[in-house]
Design an enzyme around this catalytic site. Sequence first.
Site, PDB file in Angstrom:
ATOM      1  N   GLU A 164     -17.388  -3.854  25.077  1.00  0.00           N
ATOM      2  CA  GLU A 164     -16.560  -5.061  25.194  1.00  0.00           C
ATOM      3  C   GLU A 164     -15.380  -5.039  24.224  1.00  0.00           C
ATOM      4  O   GLU A 164     -14.265  -5.439  24.571  1.00  0.00           O
ATOM      5  CB  GLU A 164     -17.408  -6.313  24.926  1.00  0.00           C
ATOM      6  CG  GLU A 164     -18.545  -6.550  25.910  1.00  0.00           C
ATOM      7  CD  GLU A 164     -19.815  -5.771  25.580  1.00  0.00           C
ATOM      8  OE1 GLU A 164     -19.836  -5.069  24.526  1.00  0.00           O
ATOM      9  OE2 GLU A 164     -20.779  -5.849  26.352  1.00  0.00           O
TER      10      GLU A 164
ATOM     11  N   HIS B   8       0.828  -1.199   0.000  1.00  0.00           N
ATOM     12  CA  HIS B   8       0.000   0.000   0.000  1.00  0.00           C
ATOM     13  C   HIS B   8       0.869   1.258   0.000  1.00  0.00           C
ATOM     14  O   HIS B   8       1.271   1.735   1.062  1.00  0.00           O
ATOM     15  CB  HIS B   8      -0.900  -0.002   1.234  1.00  0.00           C
ATOM     16  CG  HIS B   8      -1.789  -1.213   1.328  1.00  0.00           C
ATOM     17  ND1 HIS B   8      -1.326  -2.451   1.690  1.00  0.00           N
ATOM     18  CD2 HIS B   8      -3.123  -1.353   1.101  1.00  0.00           C
ATOM     19  CE1 HIS B   8      -2.327  -3.320   1.690  1.00  0.00           C
ATOM     20  NE2 HIS B   8      -3.429  -2.678   1.333  1.00  0.00           N
TER      21      HIS B   8
ATOM     22  N   HIS C 124     -28.411 -14.913  25.616  1.00  0.00           N
ATOM     23  CA  HIS C 124     -27.316 -14.750  26.567  1.00  0.00           C
ATOM     24  C   HIS C 124     -26.587 -16.064  26.862  1.00  0.00           C
ATOM     25  O   HIS C 124     -25.623 -16.069  27.618  1.00  0.00           O
ATOM     26  CB  HIS C 124     -27.853 -14.171  27.880  1.00  0.00           C
ATOM     27  CG  HIS C 124     -28.128 -12.701  27.799  1.00  0.00           C
ATOM     28  ND1 HIS C 124     -28.881 -12.152  26.792  1.00  0.00           N
ATOM     29  CD2 HIS C 124     -27.748 -11.667  28.591  1.00  0.00           C
ATOM     30  CE1 HIS C 124     -28.946 -10.838  26.970  1.00  0.00           C
ATOM     31  NE2 HIS C 124     -28.261 -10.522  28.057  1.00  0.00           N
TER      32      HIS C 124
ATOM     33  N   HIS D 154      -4.085   3.313  -3.349  1.00  0.00           N
ATOM     34  CA  HIS D 154      -4.270   2.810  -1.980  1.00  0.00           C
ATOM     35  C   HIS D 154      -3.511   1.500  -1.743  1.00  0.00           C
ATOM     36  O   HIS D 154      -2.730   1.401  -0.806  1.00  0.00           O
ATOM     37  CB  HIS D 154      -5.764   2.596  -1.666  1.00  0.00           C
ATOM     38  CG  HIS D 154      -5.978   1.644  -0.534  1.00  0.00           C
ATOM     39  ND1 HIS D 154      -5.931   2.047   0.774  1.00  0.00           N
ATOM     40  CD2 HIS D 154      -6.172   0.292  -0.515  1.00  0.00           C
ATOM     41  CE1 HIS D 154      -6.105   0.980   1.557  1.00  0.00           C
ATOM     42  NE2 HIS D 154      -6.256  -0.083   0.798  1.00  0.00           N
TER      43      HIS D 154
HETATM   44  C1  LIG Z   1     -11.395  -4.481  10.035  1.00  0.00           C
HETATM   45  C2  LIG Z   1     -10.891  -4.286   8.641  1.00  0.00           C
HETATM   46  N1  LIG Z   1     -11.746  -4.303   7.633  1.00  0.00           N
HETATM   47  C3  LIG Z   1     -11.302  -4.184   6.360  1.00  0.00           C
HETATM   48  C4  LIG Z   1      -9.972  -4.056   6.089  1.00  0.00           C
HETATM   49  C5  LIG Z   1      -9.471  -3.987   4.665  1.00  0.00           C
HETATM   50  N2  LIG Z   1      -9.005  -2.607   4.390  1.00  0.00           N
HETATM   51  C6  LIG Z   1      -7.722  -2.280   4.427  1.00  0.00           C
HETATM   52  S1  LIG Z   1      -7.479  -0.632   4.232  1.00  0.00           S
HETATM   53  C7  LIG Z   1      -9.135  -0.354   4.069  1.00  0.00           C
HETATM   54  C8  LIG Z   1      -9.692   1.032   3.925  1.00  0.00           C
HETATM   55  C9  LIG Z   1      -8.801   1.988   3.317  1.00  0.00           C
HETATM   56  O1  LIG Z   1      -9.202   3.287   3.547  1.00  0.00           O
HETATM   57  P1  LIG Z   1      -8.444   4.203   4.579  1.00  0.00           P
HETATM   58  O2  LIG Z   1      -8.551   3.629   5.908  1.00  0.00           O
HETATM   59  O3  LIG Z   1      -8.948   5.569   4.389  1.00  0.00           O
HETATM   60  O4  LIG Z   1      -6.939   4.096   4.141  1.00  0.00           O
HETATM   61  P2  LIG Z   1      -6.249   4.823   2.896  1.00  0.00           P
HETATM   62  O5  LIG Z   1      -6.991   4.418   1.663  1.00  0.00           O
HETATM   63  O6  LIG Z   1      -6.321   6.267   3.150  1.00  0.00           O
HETATM   64  O7  LIG Z   1      -4.849   4.287   2.893  1.00  0.00           O
HETATM   65  C10 LIG Z   1      -9.832  -1.544   4.157  1.00  0.00           C
HETATM   66  C11 LIG Z   1     -11.303  -1.641   4.024  1.00  0.00           C
HETATM   67  C12 LIG Z   1      -9.098  -4.053   7.200  1.00  0.00           C
HETATM   68  N3  LIG Z   1      -7.794  -3.947   7.057  1.00  0.00           N
HETATM   69  N4  LIG Z   1      -9.580  -4.138   8.454  1.00  0.00           N
END
Ligand SMILES: Cc1ncc(C[n+]2csc(CCOP(=O)(O)OP(=O)(O)O)c2C)c(N)n1
Length: 655
Positions: free
Chosen positions: A401, A20, A463, A251
């Site tokens: 939690e 990334h 529960h 990204h």
């Molecule tokens: C709990 C979770 N859900 C999904 C992902 C997969 N994932 C990685 S980055 C991302 C989103 C990217 O957007 P952002 O957080 O704004 O990062 P940027 O594009 O700015 O690097 C997702 C959905 C993850 N790493 N963790």
Amino acid sequence: MANAIRALAMDAVEQAKSGHPGLPMGAADIATVLFTRFLKFDPADPAWPDRDRFVLSAGHGSMLIYAVLHLLGYEKMTIEELRRFRRLGSITAGHPENFLAPGVETTTGPLGQGLANAVGMAIAERHLAAEFGRDLVDHCTYVLASDGDLMEGVSQEAIALAGHLKLNKLIVLFDDNGISIDGPLSLADSVDQVKRFEAAGWAATRIDGHDPDAVAFAIEKAKLSNRPVLIACRTTIGFGAPTKAGTEKCHGSPLGADEIAAARKQLGWTEAAFEIPPDVRESWRAAGQRSKPARATWNQRLNALDPERRAEFQRRLRGELPKERLAAAVRAVKEKLVAAPKEMATRAASEVALEALTPALPEMIGGSADLTGSNNTRPKGMAVLTAPDYSGRFIHYGVREHGMAAAMNGMALHGGIIPYSGTFLVFSDYCRPAIRLAALMGCRVIHVMTHDSIGLGEDGPTHQPVEHLASLRAMPNLLVFRPCDAVETVECWQLALEAGGQPSVLALTRQNVPQLRLGHDAENRSAEGAYEIVPSDQNADVSLFASGSEVSIAVEARKFLRERGISARVVSVPCFELFRALPAAARQKVIGTASVKVAVEAAVRQGWDEIIGSDGVFVGMSTFGASAPYKDLYKHFGITAEKVAEAAMGKLKGN
Ligand SMILES: Cc1ncc(C[n+]2csc(CCOP(=O)(O)OP(=O)(O)O)c2C)c(N)n1
């Protein structure tokens, strides 16, 4: 200096053909200001207890922290490691893993977790400062969080708790780039994060994340705040990439050779891949040396301490248990229980254990997610940790939690603390992502999870955990304890505390259970995970295996069988994982040679076959529970001594 981060991120992702680049390129200016002007650390001692903590909550941007650690001079983060980004055996894993790379404070990747870990780190800092004084403990916790971190539900729990506790040394830098994987954030989100954080009791501000002076000014101001601080830094994802910057295209995939060449031109970066101009490298190295004097004077203060106090501080930070105090506390409780055996719920037995353990182990910090009275996690006299007084040792986490479990990880990672907490076992699902990371990282956190079966009764199937024991037992490196009586409960507590590199779940009953262990055992019989609690009179025809509240049912069933001339033995199985760790011969000895093997657990069968075999008999649950007094439920679902005995006899006949 920021371009050095950008170049390394582009090059490593390109070389790995995966990763990334967008976040490191976009947040490079923020990271440069933070690491070269503010963060207190010393690459020569990544574990220096009074270092500032930096959490890259958006773990997908791992190349940001790898590049920074390399540039600052962290010995293990060599240029070869950057070249081997995401390769087997490198310390530069896809997402940052704290147990691989010194300088990485926590393992991140699942969004939201890092931010919630940081709240725990900030709590740990405040608590230890209250206990040991600011001469020894006085550091900040910084987080770099992305849109994804802030969209995850756990972030709400974390920021609400941090705001409530006024954790003013927690500073979150939000990489406010308006882009996530699907495209512009506007596809899915329209939250005003500044207002959201303010509503949770934070100070919050918005700045240009590419203006180093603005970043520096905001951090300076944040350090004076009496509340936690959000700095929303407007950035461009993939800053410097001519066609892909500002879009989701940068990204999570390599930019490609042409885009990288054009980015180099745009950024004025003439170096070849993985090369850093000497003057830039020198500036970074110099920044890495900034806190050396601070560490030296800290060491002087530590050495000037009263030796006993210093030894206690160092013991705590090493995570070493006070062995004798712990052993004495366990022995005292066991002796007391054996002297006057009692029927009691194992959750109540856990409180009895905590009353002896928590004075002996000042590092234990308790808590509950708004079920204090039900979880029995607050022993008498344990003060509450509050914003005006962080010296308390009990945390009211609120109905949070997930945030609780993630904060506990942060406390354990910070060091000096063994966090334990409480909720209902059925809500382990709400903690699971954080428990999984605790297991991956090897954090010693202890989850007291009460109301561990249909035995909770009237609250009903919503529960009543049914599949939870099996699903927790499926998790590598997690110890799941289900003690059968008060004595086993104390033993399981001891084992959970002694498990240095493993999280534990203590599954405890709401309902009373009889005390089955009536003689004093100096050794910890639960330590092997399973043991014969009631032997047979002669060669056993039947082996009965059970955990928790069902062990007493198995003991009753044994009597029933005996009256019918069938000899049976009972094996208590408080911990599958410890049992599995025994050598095969020892395991076989406990499993025994009886032709009929029966397991009893008020939960699903999954997992028990490794003890009773696929031809063994299982008495337990295969559906959700129901709402009724618990004795009626045990009858209704056929988990009774008679049914267990009948099942064993049926199988014997079949044989
Ligand atoms: C709990 C979770 N859900 C999904 C992902 C997969 N994932 C990685 S980055 C991302 C989103 C990217 O957007 P952002 O957080 O704004 O990062 P940027 O594009 O700015 O690097 C997702 C959905 C993850 N790493 N963790």
